[in-house]
Scaffold this active site. Sequence first.
Site, PDB file in Angstrom:
ATOM      1  N   ARG A  93       0.838  -1.216   0.000  1.00  0.00           N
ATOM      2  CA  ARG A  93       0.000   0.000   0.000  1.00  0.00           C
ATOM      3  C   ARG A  93       0.876   1.270   0.000  1.00  0.00           C
ATOM      4  NH1 ARG A  93      -3.002  -3.616  -0.958  1.00  0.00           N
ATOM      5  NH2 ARG A  93      -5.078  -3.980  -0.106  1.00  0.00           N
ATOM      6  N   SER A 104     -10.919  -1.012   2.834  1.00  0.00           N
ATOM      7  CA  SER A 104     -10.228  -1.196   4.119  1.00  0.00           C
ATOM      8  C   SER A 104      -9.867   0.174   4.668  1.00  0.00           C
ATOM      9  CB  SER A 104      -8.932  -1.980   3.938  1.00  0.00           C
ATOM     10  OG  SER A 104      -9.202  -3.274   3.457  1.00  0.00           O
ATOM     11  N   GLU A 150      -5.381   3.536   6.064  1.00  0.00           N
ATOM     12  CA  GLU A 150      -5.013   3.440   4.638  1.00  0.00           C
ATOM     13  C   GLU A 150      -5.686   4.570   3.857  1.00  0.00           C
ATOM     14  OE1 GLU A 150      -5.728  -0.399   2.367  1.00  0.00           O
ATOM     15  OE2 GLU A 150      -6.851   0.982   1.109  1.00  0.00           O
TER      16      GLU A 150
HETATM   17  P1  FAD Z   1      -8.891   8.538  -5.238  1.00  0.00           P
HETATM   18  O1  FAD Z   1      -9.562   8.101  -3.996  1.00  0.00           O
HETATM   19  O2  FAD Z   1      -9.614   9.491  -6.118  1.00  0.00           O
HETATM   20  O3  FAD Z   1      -7.458   9.133  -4.858  1.00  0.00           O
HETATM   21  C1  FAD Z   1      -6.633   8.502  -3.917  1.00  0.00           C
HETATM   22  C2  FAD Z   1      -5.386   9.381  -3.690  1.00  0.00           C
HETATM   23  O4  FAD Z   1      -4.609   9.439  -4.882  1.00  0.00           O
HETATM   24  C3  FAD Z   1      -5.722  10.826  -3.360  1.00  0.00           C
HETATM   25  O5  FAD Z   1      -4.734  11.296  -2.456  1.00  0.00           O
HETATM   26  C4  FAD Z   1      -5.605  11.549  -4.708  1.00  0.00           C
HETATM   27  O6  FAD Z   1      -5.294  12.922  -4.559  1.00  0.00           O
HETATM   28  C5  FAD Z   1      -4.480  10.785  -5.360  1.00  0.00           C
HETATM   29  N1  FAD Z   1      -4.608  10.709  -6.828  1.00  0.00           N
HETATM   30  C6  FAD Z   1      -5.656  10.186  -7.522  1.00  0.00           C
HETATM   31  N2  FAD Z   1      -5.398  10.181  -8.844  1.00  0.00           N
HETATM   32  C7  FAD Z   1      -4.158  10.726  -8.984  1.00  0.00           C
HETATM   33  C8  FAD Z   1      -3.317  10.966 -10.123  1.00  0.00           C
HETATM   34  N3  FAD Z   1      -3.707  10.684 -11.368  1.00  0.00           N
HETATM   35  N4  FAD Z   1      -2.096  11.504  -9.904  1.00  0.00           N
HETATM   36  C9  FAD Z   1      -1.682  11.796  -8.645  1.00  0.00           C
HETATM   37  N5  FAD Z   1      -2.424  11.578  -7.538  1.00  0.00           N
HETATM   38  C10 FAD Z   1      -3.652  11.064  -7.714  1.00  0.00           C
HETATM   39  N6  FAD Z   1      -7.635  -0.887  -2.598  1.00  0.00           N
HETATM   40  C11 FAD Z   1      -6.806  -1.950  -2.744  1.00  0.00           C
HETATM   41  O7  FAD Z   1      -5.583  -1.774  -2.847  1.00  0.00           O
HETATM   42  N7  FAD Z   1      -7.286  -3.221  -2.761  1.00  0.00           N
HETATM   43  C12 FAD Z   1      -8.591  -3.496  -2.649  1.00  0.00           C
HETATM   44  O8  FAD Z   1      -8.987  -4.660  -2.664  1.00  0.00           O
HETATM   45  C13 FAD Z   1      -9.493  -2.416  -2.496  1.00  0.00           C
HETATM   46  N8  FAD Z   1     -10.827  -2.627  -2.344  1.00  0.00           N
HETATM   47  C14 FAD Z   1     -11.673  -1.570  -2.197  1.00  0.00           C
HETATM   48  C15 FAD Z   1     -13.056  -1.832  -2.052  1.00  0.00           C
HETATM   49  C16 FAD Z   1     -13.952  -0.792  -1.903  1.00  0.00           C
HETATM   50  C17 FAD Z   1     -15.416  -1.099  -1.742  1.00  0.00           C
HETATM   51  C18 FAD Z   1     -13.485   0.543  -1.905  1.00  0.00           C
HETATM   52  C19 FAD Z   1     -14.455   1.682  -1.774  1.00  0.00           C
HETATM   53  C20 FAD Z   1     -12.118   0.819  -2.026  1.00  0.00           C
HETATM   54  C21 FAD Z   1     -11.209  -0.246  -2.172  1.00  0.00           C
HETATM   55  N9  FAD Z   1      -9.816  -0.029  -2.296  1.00  0.00           N
HETATM   56  C22 FAD Z   1      -8.967  -1.091  -2.482  1.00  0.00           C
HETATM   57  C23 FAD Z   1      -9.263   1.344  -2.257  1.00  0.00           C
HETATM   58  C24 FAD Z   1      -9.342   2.081  -3.627  1.00  0.00           C
HETATM   59  O9  FAD Z   1     -10.202   1.410  -4.498  1.00  0.00           O
HETATM   60  C25 FAD Z   1      -7.964   2.203  -4.272  1.00  0.00           C
HETATM   61  O10 FAD Z   1      -7.070   2.894  -3.434  1.00  0.00           O
HETATM   62  C26 FAD Z   1      -8.045   2.930  -5.636  1.00  0.00           C
HETATM   63  O11 FAD Z   1      -6.828   2.815  -6.320  1.00  0.00           O
HETATM   64  C27 FAD Z   1      -8.396   4.407  -5.464  1.00  0.00           C
HETATM   65  O12 FAD Z   1      -8.657   4.937  -6.766  1.00  0.00           O
HETATM   66  P2  FAD Z   1      -9.417   6.309  -6.929  1.00  0.00           P
HETATM   67  O13 FAD Z   1      -9.360   6.661  -8.380  1.00  0.00           O
HETATM   68  O14 FAD Z   1     -10.764   6.245  -6.351  1.00  0.00           O
HETATM   69  O15 FAD Z   1      -8.465   7.254  -6.096  1.00  0.00           O
HETATM   70  N1  EPU Z   2     -11.029 -11.271   9.440  1.00  0.00           N
HETATM   71  C1  EPU Z   2     -11.796 -11.462  10.568  1.00  0.00           C
HETATM   72  N2  EPU Z   2     -12.850 -10.607  10.778  1.00  0.00           N
HETATM   73  C2  EPU Z   2     -13.145  -9.610   9.923  1.00  0.00           C
HETATM   74  C3  EPU Z   2     -12.340  -9.392   8.770  1.00  0.00           C
HETATM   75  C4  EPU Z   2     -11.291 -10.257   8.558  1.00  0.00           C
HETATM   76  O1  EPU Z   2     -11.542 -12.357  11.371  1.00  0.00           O
HETATM   77  O2  EPU Z   2     -14.119  -8.887  10.195  1.00  0.00           O
HETATM   78  C5  EPU Z   2      -9.924 -12.202   9.195  1.00  0.00           C
HETATM   79  C6  EPU Z   2     -10.255 -13.136   8.018  1.00  0.00           C
HETATM   80  O3  EPU Z   2     -10.966 -14.260   8.459  1.00  0.00           O
HETATM   81  C7  EPU Z   2      -8.879 -13.493   7.514  1.00  0.00           C
HETATM   82  C8  EPU Z   2      -8.083 -12.218   7.758  1.00  0.00           C
HETATM   83  O4  EPU Z   2      -8.782 -11.477   8.761  1.00  0.00           O
HETATM   84  O5  EPU Z   2      -8.321 -14.508   8.287  1.00  0.00           O
HETATM   85  C9  EPU Z   2      -7.892 -11.371   6.501  1.00  0.00           C
HETATM   86  O6  EPU Z   2      -9.165 -10.988   5.983  1.00  0.00           O
HETATM   87  P1  EPU Z   2      -9.431 -10.788   4.408  1.00  0.00           P
HETATM   88  O7  EPU Z   2      -8.903 -11.964   3.655  1.00  0.00           O
HETATM   89  O8  EPU Z   2     -10.864 -10.445   4.237  1.00  0.00           O
HETATM   90  O9  EPU Z   2      -8.527  -9.599   3.981  1.00  0.00           O
HETATM   91  P2  EPU Z   2      -8.207  -8.208   4.685  1.00  0.00           P
HETATM   92  O10 EPU Z   2      -6.866  -8.283   5.325  1.00  0.00           O
HETATM   93  O11 EPU Z   2      -9.336  -7.796   5.542  1.00  0.00           O
HETATM   94  C10 EPU Z   2      -6.998  -7.305   2.563  1.00  0.00           C
HETATM   95  C11 EPU Z   2      -6.892  -5.984   1.876  1.00  0.00           C
HETATM   96  C12 EPU Z   2      -8.083  -5.770   0.961  1.00  0.00           C
HETATM   97  C13 EPU Z   2      -8.098  -6.881  -0.091  1.00  0.00           C
HETATM   98  C14 EPU Z   2      -8.198  -8.228   0.627  1.00  0.00           C
HETATM   99  C15 EPU Z   2      -8.110  -9.392  -0.339  1.00  0.00           C
HETATM  100  C16 EPU Z   2      -5.627  -4.444   3.263  1.00  0.00           C
HETATM  101  C17 EPU Z   2      -5.680  -3.297   4.205  1.00  0.00           C
HETATM  102  N3  EPU Z   2      -6.806  -4.908   2.837  1.00  0.00           N
HETATM  103  O12 EPU Z   2      -8.150  -7.248   3.392  1.00  0.00           O
HETATM  104  O13 EPU Z   2      -7.936  -4.522   0.293  1.00  0.00           O
HETATM  105  O14 EPU Z   2      -9.191  -6.742  -0.968  1.00  0.00           O
HETATM  106  O15 EPU Z   2      -7.108  -8.352   1.573  1.00  0.00           O
HETATM  107  O16 EPU Z   2      -6.803  -9.514  -0.810  1.00  0.00           O
HETATM  108  O17 EPU Z   2      -4.549  -4.914   2.914  1.00  0.00           O
HETATM  109  C18 EPU Z   2      -8.419  -2.191   0.512  1.00  0.00           C
HETATM  110  O18 EPU Z   2      -7.198  -1.998   0.541  1.00  0.00           O
HETATM  111  O19 EPU Z   2      -9.251  -1.246   0.538  1.00  0.00           O
HETATM  112  C19 EPU Z   2      -8.925  -3.557   0.432  1.00  0.00           C
HETATM  113  C20 EPU Z   2     -10.231  -3.856   0.470  1.00  0.00           C
END
Ligand code: FAD
Ligand code: EPU
Length: 346
Positions: A163, A233, A329
Amino acid sequence: MKVLHESGLAPYHTFGIDVSAKYIVEASSVEDFLSIWQDEIYQAIPKLVVGQGSNLLFCEDYQGVIILNRIKGIDVVETAEYVDLHVGGGEDWHQFVAWTVDNGFNGLENLALIPGCVGSSPIQNIGAYGVELKDVCHYVDVLNVLTGESQRLMAEECNFGYRDSIFKHELKDSHIITAVGFRLAKDWQPQISYGPLAKFSLESVTAKEIFDEVCSVRCEKLPDPKEMGNAGSFFKNPIIGLASRDRLLSEFPNMPSYPVDSGHCKLAAGWLIDQCGLKGYQIGGAKVHPQQALVLTNTGNATALDVLHLAQYVVDTVAAKFDVALEHEVRFMAHDAETNLQEMLQ
Ligand code: FAD
Ligand code: EPU
């Protein structure tokens, strides 16, 4: 270039907090970005580039200009070994991933359904289900808004970490990501080590099967921002030393942990929060998601302060029980610049 004055930010971020910005503009080319930075109206006020606002918490009304990255376009070059894709930073991430799967360009399927723009994906090196952006990123094109120069950074120069990347540090505020280059090996190796994907066979699994399974698991666990405001997250999974992990394991033998390097491991923040009994815990309109404790949600009318107080309560409770520090995050924005939990609540 479309310009909106004193506009509500609701359609431009996923937390659903009721906030506004002085101006909102769309940039669909490098020239648009340059002209915004040179424009007299915008020169004296703060500027923030936003993709889809899915990793942002606006803590206050933004007193500057929000610039939406809408640079589009996908170019494909195929060689015997690779498919090289050059993708505009304003493309929608999930639509791009789905397009690669439909076209038989494998390697991005584990990253399905992550909200946001392609141009935001390198910033926190997005990751899910065993794959991170760094595994498929070839280069990142940036515009230095202070000098007007464009530059290509090869993936090795981006300092990708968990991240994390150079875009959160040295290049923050000065460089905008305009395009991302992906290099996908034709000799595709499926990544199925992560939990629900382990049921597949390495020999027979297809990228479409992984894509579909990832979409289905994500829909089950994570709240859809269209129905319930959130930013994924809320906290990072904490990385701690092995001695601290062993101390915790002696007291909490079921605690999940994942190796990082020879001296460190990653804990599951969701598990730590869950063990504190905080699933469903609510302050005002902000709530710990009952299905995934790592996600803080807006139940409908949460204020930014509700979310901040809930986040602080989670941090304090986890610290008291496990002596582990959670770091958010989600990126916090104050009225004129980036901020953090401590600054906002002091
Ligand atoms: P924004 O939220 O619009 O911007 C994020 C930051 O980047 C801000 O500081 C912004 O100023 C900057 N920024 C944006 N675009 C640019 C650019 N072109 N140049 C310079 N700076 C810029 N993240 C994960 O890693 N894994 C996941 O599994 C994951 N699951 C998610 C699930 C949900 C339901 C949600 C809501 C979010 C999740 N995220 C996850 C977080 C998010 O999707 C990512 O961080 C994504 O890359 C953000 O993209 P955005 O375009 O919305 O960025
Ligand atoms: N867990 C619990 N309770 C909960 C949530 C999770 O016990 O309420 C336990 C799960 O059972 C598992 C462990 O925690 O043993 C990890 O959970 P999970 O696999 O759901 O993944 P996570 O660590 O919660 C991370 C990323 C996600 C990404 C998933 C899948 C971060 C901060 N988050 O979540 O990214 O989608 O793994 O790879 O690294 C994001 O960054 O926004 C994001 C959603």
